[in-house]
Design an enzyme around this catalytic site. Structure first.
Site, short mmCIF file in Angstrom:
data_model
loop_
_atom_site.label_atom_id
_atom_site.label_comp_id
_atom_site.label_asym_id
_atom_site.label_seq_id
_atom_site.Cartn_x
_atom_site.Cartn_y
_atom_site.Cartn_z
N ASP A 1 -56.88 -60.39 -29.38
CA ASP A 1 -57.06 -60.82 -30.77
C ASP A 1 -56.02 -61.86 -31.19
O ASP A 1 -55.92 -62.20 -32.37
CB ASP A 1 -57.00 -59.60 -31.71
CG ASP A 1 -55.66 -58.86 -31.62
OD1 ASP A 1 -54.82 -59.24 -30.77
OD2 ASP A 1 -55.44 -57.92 -32.41
N HIS B 1 -52.73 -61.44 -30.76
CA HIS B 1 -51.43 -60.87 -31.15
C HIS B 1 -50.33 -61.29 -30.20
O HIS B 1 -50.56 -61.51 -29.01
CB HIS B 1 -51.49 -59.34 -31.32
CG HIS B 1 -51.67 -58.55 -30.05
ND1 HIS B 1 -52.51 -57.46 -29.97
CD2 HIS B 1 -51.10 -58.66 -28.83
CE1 HIS B 1 -52.43 -56.94 -28.76
NE2 HIS B 1 -51.59 -57.65 -28.04
#
Ligand code: F6R
Length: 261
Positions: free
Chosen positions: A136, A138
């Site tokens: 995602d 991160h």
């Protein structure tokens, strides 16, 4: 930001290890920011090899890890302390007292986070921060919508992160759903950053991270704001990058990369 494309995952990891080794030789008291995860295992294997074969010296080096799960002790095989001991610390000549991770077992998580920030500052800040990237986008455990100026704090992990990381636990039910992580702002305070990304599953997200607009939806896009950030990818991760030709040209011609070609 500079981006280097290497033929495969192992040569990408080797290049990252060489960059770390160079920084360590130039500054034996290096304050090194470390990451965990599958991608980093090869980097640590190369650093261990360089220590054993070439005497790469970690005796004065201090390390700060990005993150640690909340609620599992250092002795738990799923903890990041356990990972670091296994893949790196137990195989090199680092003083264990110079290795730091957030305290995921602290009774008072907030003060543990504050203490971690203070400790980093006491050591003069992070000279070189190593990063991987999650599906995602991160960095550390800064999931989507993490403030771009966030500091070390407790975070709830995204369901997608839990799904990926729980496979690393012998008993997936033991995977914690919360962690302490350096913030995006903490990471951006490092003097130098190296982001390593390998494999086709990361192709889409790394293209967004380095070539897309800066957004808290993809924490890694904040790295575009950093003046000394190098990104190392393998061919599989590079497939969606628009400016590949330019990145290859820089690596092939710029003097700073000559010793690594
Ligand atoms: C862990 C960390 C994470 C990982 C990321 C990629 O300390 O900082 O951001 O770097 O989740 O993990 P792998 O390499 O397992 O895909």
């Amino acid at each position: 930001m500079e981006l280097v494309i290497q033929p495969d995952a192992d040569s990408a990891a080797r290049l990252v290890a060489l960059l770390i080794a160079k920084a360590l030789r130039e500054k034996p008291h290096l304050v090194l920011g470390l990451a965990t995860g599958r991608t980093m295992e090869r980097v640590y294997a190369h650093l261990v090899r360089m220590h054993k074969e070439q005497g790469l010296d970690f005796s004065l080096c201090r390390t700060f890890n990005l993150d640690e799960y909340i609620g599992i002790p250092a002795s738990h095989p799923g903890s990041y302390r356990f990972y670091m001991n296994r893949h790196l610390f137990s195989q090199i000549n680092i003083d264990p007292r110079n290795t730091f991770l957030p305290d995921g077992m602290a009774c008072d998580t907030q003060s543990a986070c504050r203490h971690y920030e203070e400790l980093i500052a006491e050591f003069g800040g992070i000279d070189l921060q190593l990063l991987g990237i999650g599906a995602d986008g991160h960095i550390g455990f800064n999931e989507s919508l993490s403030a771009l100026r966030s500091r070390t704090r407790e975070k709830a992990l995204a369901p997608s992160t839990i799904a990926v990381n729980r496979t690393l636990f012998d008993n997936p039910a033991e995977m914690p759903s919360r962690a302490i992580t350096m913030g995006v702002g903490t990471i951006l305070d490092a003097s130098n950053i190296i982001l390593l990304v390998t494999g086709s599953t990361k192709a889409e997200i790394i293209a967004k991270a380095v070539e897309g607009p800066i957004t808290s939806m993809v924490s890694a896009t904040a790295l575009q704001l950093h003046p000394r950030c190098r990104v190392v990818v393998d061919e599989h991760a590079a497939t969606r990058l628009q400016a590949q030709e330019y990145y290859r040209w820089i690596f092939a011609t710029e003097p700073e990369w000559a010793e690594y070609r």
